[in-house]
Structures are given as C-alpha cells and as structure tokens.
Design an enzyme around this catalytic site. Structure first.
Site, short mmCIF file in Angstrom:
data_model
loop_
_atom_site.label_atom_id
_atom_site.label_comp_id
_atom_site.label_asym_id
_atom_site.label_seq_id
_atom_site.Cartn_x
_atom_site.Cartn_y
_atom_site.Cartn_z
N CYS A 54 0.80 -1.23 0.00
CA CYS A 54 0.00 0.00 0.00
C CYS A 54 0.83 1.28 0.00
O CYS A 54 0.28 2.37 -0.06
CB CYS A 54 -0.96 0.02 1.19
SG CYS A 54 -0.15 0.38 2.76
N CYS A 100 1.35 -4.20 8.59
CA CYS A 100 1.20 -2.81 8.14
C CYS A 100 -0.03 -2.20 8.80
O CYS A 100 -1.11 -2.80 8.80
CB CYS A 100 1.07 -2.76 6.62
SG CYS A 100 0.70 -1.10 6.00
N CYS A 103 -2.74 -1.54 5.67
CA CYS A 103 -3.37 -2.58 4.83
C CYS A 103 -3.28 -3.97 5.43
O CYS A 103 -3.69 -4.94 4.79
CB CYS A 103 -2.77 -2.57 3.43
SG CYS A 103 -1.14 -3.35 3.34
N CYS A 123 12.15 -7.73 12.57
CA CYS A 123 12.73 -8.64 11.59
C CYS A 123 11.72 -8.76 10.44
O CYS A 123 10.67 -9.37 10.59
CB CYS A 123 12.96 -9.99 12.27
SG CYS A 123 13.82 -11.19 11.26
FE FE Z 1 0.48 -1.72 3.71
#
Ligand code: FE
Length: 134
Positions: A54, A100, A103, A123
């Site tokens: 995204c 994330c 998204c 990581c």
């Molecule tokens: Fe994303």
C-alpha cells in the site's frame, strides 16, 4: 487524524493481481522469505522503506542495523501507528507478528533482542518492503 489509520481493504483476488507471487505469499499469506535471499537484508542505501502493498511509510534506513539474521532488521518503525502487532503462536513459538498499520500486510516479527535505544528488533521480509532511496 492519522493517515495510517485510513485502512485499505482489498480482496485476496485483488491483492493477487497486484502483487508478485512472492509478495503475495509473504504479505497476504504470512509467508517468510528464506534468510539471505531477499533484496534488502544486506542493503545499506539511505532512504525510506515503504509497504510493498500500500506504500505506507514503515521504516527509515537510519534505524536499520546488521542483525546477522539474513532479513532486514530495524530497531523501530518511522512512527508508532505505521505498524501494528499481533500475537502469533504458530509453529509452536510465541512470537509477535508485525503488520502494516494501513493494509494489514504481514511484514515479519518483532523481538526484544535489538540494539539501543529501543532494544527491539523488527525482523522484516524484504518482499514486504519497497525502498525509496534518498
Ligand atoms: Fe500496507
């Protein structure tokens, strides 16, 4: 209101069309690339690492360090709300998954054996990242 809180939701079919097979496997199916095979584990370029799905800004090269693991490693995200964490008990391990914040792409895991100042080690799979060089 924070930009990262505007969630992006797409169907698996949409993601499959937009991403490479490896990106899809890692980001949307929670896969893990093999150590020392991704394009960023040994990358020392300056810039900003964005979400491959995204474009959300995730990590700065300023916080990247050589962890010896074969995956790009950072001691903190660009901002707190750029990523979210979830507990992951798969494969008989207790780990904290990093996704994330915009998204929900699977990015990797965070461990508490990183360097100062945070002592965290994010990581992250190279396949989940896209570096915008400075
Ligand atoms: Fe994303």
């Amino acid at each position: 209101m924070s930009e990262a809180k505007e969630k992006i939701e797409k169907s698996d079919e949409e993601w499959r069309k937009e991403l490479s097979p490896e990106q899809y496997e890692v980001c949307r199916q929670k896969g893990t690339e093999r150590a020392f095979t991704g394009k960023y584990w040994d990358c020392h370029d300056q810039g900003t690492y964005h979400c491959a799905c995204c474009g959300n800004e995730l990590f700065s090269s300023d916080t990247k360090f050589d962890s010896g693991t074969g995956w790009p490693s950072f001691y903190r995200p660009i901002a707190e709300d750029k990523v979210e964490t979830e507990s992951d008990n798969s494969f008989l391990m207790r780990r904290t998954e990093v996704i994330c914040g915009r998204c929900n792409a699977h990015l990797g895991h965070v461990f508490d054996d990183g360097p100062a100042p945070t002592h965290l080690r994010y990581c992250i799979n190279s396949a989940s990242l896209k570096l915008e060089k400075k």
